[in-house]
Design a protein around this motif. Sequence first.
Motif, PDB file in Angstrom:
ATOM      1  N   UNK A   1      14.126  55.762  26.214  1.00 50.27           N
ATOM      2  CA  UNK A   1      15.506  56.196  26.025  1.00 50.27           C
ATOM      3  C   UNK A   1      15.786  56.595  24.579  1.00 50.27           C
ATOM      4  N   UNK A   2      14.977  56.110  23.650  1.00 50.68           N
ATOM      5  CA  UNK A   2      15.182  56.410  22.231  1.00 50.68           C
ATOM      6  C   UNK A   2      14.156  57.410  21.697  1.00 50.68           C
ATOM      7  N   UNK A   3      13.477  58.075  22.615  1.00 54.03           N
ATOM      8  CA  UNK A   3      12.496  59.079  22.193  1.00 54.03           C
ATOM      9  C   UNK A   3      13.195  60.378  21.805  1.00 54.03           C
ATOM     10  N   UNK A   4      12.693  61.025  20.741  1.00 56.45           N
ATOM     11  CA  UNK A   4      13.238  62.293  20.266  1.00 56.45           C
ATOM     12  C   UNK A   4      12.183  63.374  20.497  1.00 56.45           C
ATOM     13  N   UNK A   5      12.537  64.482  21.125  1.00 51.28           N
ATOM     14  CA  UNK A   5      11.557  65.561  21.330  1.00 51.28           C
ATOM     15  C   UNK A   5      11.307  66.322  20.033  1.00 51.28           C
ATOM     16  N   UNK A   6      10.127  66.876  19.912  1.00 46.44           N
ATOM     17  CA  UNK A   6       9.786  67.697  18.743  1.00 46.44           C
ATOM     18  C   UNK A   6      10.296  69.117  18.951  1.00 46.44           C
ATOM     19  N   UNK A   7      10.776  69.709  17.868  1.00 46.18           N
ATOM     20  CA  UNK A   7      11.142  71.126  17.925  1.00 46.18           C
ATOM     21  C   UNK A   7       9.887  71.991  17.872  1.00 46.18           C
ATOM     22  N   UNK A   8       8.850  71.499  17.201  1.00 47.25           N
ATOM     23  CA  UNK A   8       7.555  72.178  17.145  1.00 47.25           C
ATOM     24  C   UNK A   8       6.492  71.127  16.892  1.00 47.25           C
TER      25      UNK A   8
ATOM     26  N   UNK B   1      -5.265  70.123   8.595  1.00 46.35           N
ATOM     27  CA  UNK B   1      -4.201  69.354   9.242  1.00 46.35           C
ATOM     28  C   UNK B   1      -4.662  68.917  10.634  1.00 46.35           C
ATOM     29  N   UNK B   2      -4.551  67.633  10.903  1.00 44.72           N
ATOM     30  CA  UNK B   2      -4.893  67.097  12.223  1.00 44.72           C
ATOM     31  C   UNK B   2      -3.723  67.299  13.197  1.00 44.72           C
ATOM     32  N   UNK B   3      -2.544  66.883  12.777  1.00 40.76           N
ATOM     33  CA  UNK B   3      -1.336  67.043  13.582  1.00 40.76           C
ATOM     34  C   UNK B   3      -0.154  67.267  12.644  1.00 40.76           C
ATOM     35  N   UNK B   4       0.867  67.972  13.140  1.00 45.85           N
ATOM     36  CA  UNK B   4       2.118  68.129  12.392  1.00 45.85           C
ATOM     37  C   UNK B   4       3.250  68.343  13.382  1.00 45.85           C
ATOM     38  N   UNK B   5       4.445  67.923  12.998  1.00 45.26           N
ATOM     39  CA  UNK B   5       5.604  68.109  13.877  1.00 45.26           C
ATOM     40  C   UNK B   5       6.885  68.263  13.057  1.00 45.26           C
ATOM     41  N   UNK B   6       7.819  68.986  13.657  1.00 43.81           N
ATOM     42  CA  UNK B   6       9.154  69.167  13.098  1.00 43.81           C
ATOM     43  C   UNK B   6      10.152  68.678  14.146  1.00 43.81           C
ATOM     44  N   UNK B   7      11.147  67.875  13.734  1.00 45.24           N
ATOM     45  CA  UNK B   7      12.140  67.353  14.671  1.00 45.24           C
ATOM     46  C   UNK B   7      13.544  67.490  14.085  1.00 45.24           C
ATOM     47  N   UNK B   8      14.481  67.852  14.928  1.00 45.69           N
ATOM     48  CA  UNK B   8      15.885  67.788  14.556  1.00 45.69           C
ATOM     49  C   UNK B   8      16.397  66.378  14.808  1.00 45.69           C
ATOM     50  N   UNK B   9      17.209  65.881  13.881  1.00 43.63           N
ATOM     51  CA  UNK B   9      17.885  64.602  14.080  1.00 43.63           C
ATOM     52  C   UNK B   9      19.341  64.756  13.651  1.00 43.63           C
TER      53      UNK B   9
ATOM     54  N   UNK C   1      21.713  68.158  11.928  1.00 40.76           N
ATOM     55  CA  UNK C   1      22.123  68.189  10.516  1.00 40.76           C
ATOM     56  C   UNK C   1      20.957  67.853   9.582  1.00 40.76           C
ATOM     57  N   UNK C   2      19.925  67.210  10.138  1.00 46.66           N
ATOM     58  CA  UNK C   2      18.735  66.908   9.341  1.00 46.66           C
ATOM     59  C   UNK C   2      17.477  67.253  10.138  1.00 46.66           C
ATOM     60  N   UNK C   3      16.385  67.436   9.407  1.00 47.82           N
ATOM     61  CA  UNK C   3      15.070  67.694  10.021  1.00 47.82           C
ATOM     62  C   UNK C   3      14.089  66.669   9.484  1.00 47.82           C
ATOM     63  N   UNK C   4      13.279  66.132  10.384  1.00 50.25           N
ATOM     64  CA  UNK C   4      12.208  65.204  10.035  1.00 50.25           C
ATOM     65  C   UNK C   4      10.883  65.918  10.237  1.00 50.25           C
ATOM     66  N   UNK C   5      10.046  65.897   9.218  1.00 48.69           N
ATOM     67  CA  UNK C   5       8.730  66.533   9.293  1.00 48.69           C
ATOM     68  C   UNK C   5       7.663  65.478   9.037  1.00 48.69           C
ATOM     69  N   UNK C   6       6.594  65.509   9.831  1.00 51.79           N
ATOM     70  CA  UNK C   6       5.497  64.552   9.647  1.00 51.79           C
ATOM     71  C   UNK C   6       4.171  65.239   9.926  1.00 51.79           C
ATOM     72  N   UNK C   7       3.151  64.881   9.152  1.00 52.41           N
ATOM     73  CA  UNK C   7       1.820  65.441   9.373  1.00 52.41           C
ATOM     74  C   UNK C   7       0.758  64.439   8.979  1.00 52.41           C
TER      75      UNK C   7
END
Length: 425
Positions: free
Chosen positions: A121-128, A307-315, A319-325
């Motif tokens: 229920x608290x999972x956020x989908x990735x935009x990319x 890069x092994x993995x990377x993702x962009x998420x809206x939160x 109003x904000x974007x979270x990026x992780x790689x």
Amino acid sequence: MPHQLAVTIRAALPAARVAEVSELLAEAGRKGVAGELFPFAEVTGVHFARLLVVPEGPPGADGAPVPASVVYMSEVDAPLQSHLTDLVRKAGEGLEKVFGHCDGYPTGSASVAARTAWLRAHRIPSAAFYVNTVGRGRQQILREARLREAIEEFLDQQGAALSGAPPSRIRAAVQEHVRGRPDLAWARSRPAPPALWWRIRQKAHLVALPVVALFLLPLLLFALPVWAVLLRLHELRDAPGRDRPDRRHLRELAACEDFGAQNPFTAVGSVKPGRFRRATLTAVLLVVDYGVRHFFNRGDLTGVKTIHFARWLFIDDKRRVLFASNYDGSLESYMDDFIDKVAWGLNAVFSNGLGYPRTRWLVLGGAKDELAFKNYLRCHQLPTHVWYSAYDDLTTATIDTNARIRAGLFADLGPAATRAWLALL
């Protein structure tokens, strides 16, 4: 063979608990006991995983600031439900220590099903979501690393006997050795592709977006000049940030980096105010996701191969974007790689972020101001105290080489290809 998923679970932390959870994660990182609290190595299919605290965000439409939150992120082999269930069973104690402070988390004697449902229920989908090589599961990566080690050990032991032998004979000896190892029987077959249903969905997505774009082409041709004018007007009004990372922040980041062949990168930033920037960034990430899903999924992200993995998420309502790689080498080389090879791509995404170096026509300028760009990244980077890699001594290049060794071991190779195969060892 499974495909890979980006799992992001985020929950708000009460203000009174932020310092406590932050210190718990920092202590786990400092003492090297993260594996005791969060035994990700025991959770099936995990490639990388991290836990961190995201600081509070700017006020929303109601004027109330967005509270700080605790975030779990991982790159895992499908299916999702199996991962979450195994995660709760194997790392339940650690999850309760961080998510137990969040509203509604099932604590105490709650069932695995209840906790799994809360996480979903608290999972956020990735935009990319970028995957270095789609369909290459954790088991395959670890197996192929062991295969290479076994072959190299055999060649070391048989060095004198095989010295001066023709390449075909050396390869035949390796094949015989592998055939005689029951634990390497899997190496005689090729990896299976991802599930048929998933491949069908990917093909459908590949076709659907261009079809929709073609249908909307008249509207797009009309809107594009208007968008370009608005973009340039926004760029002329944008004020680039002047912030510099302070020494304390840099020391905290450095304490989480350079412990192996790979590093994590996590950053959060505010989208520039207004519907125009939000819509532009949404469209850009839609294109990015399409590209990495269908074209840049074989070890090369427009020239960047580390890069092994990377993702962009809206939160926070975009109003904000979270990026992780997860990437190979140092952060400095990582940033230089992007600046030198794909600055235009960085600009297209991050120029919609508040404080980004000034750009022109979305893709020009920006990251080309190297110092300003690196300051921007460091200011927005978050410490990743708890981070796990299933193969922290393997770079993307090594993983790819190991896969090629397996692929060529029993393949039909000519003399030149046989020499090239032996050169991989």
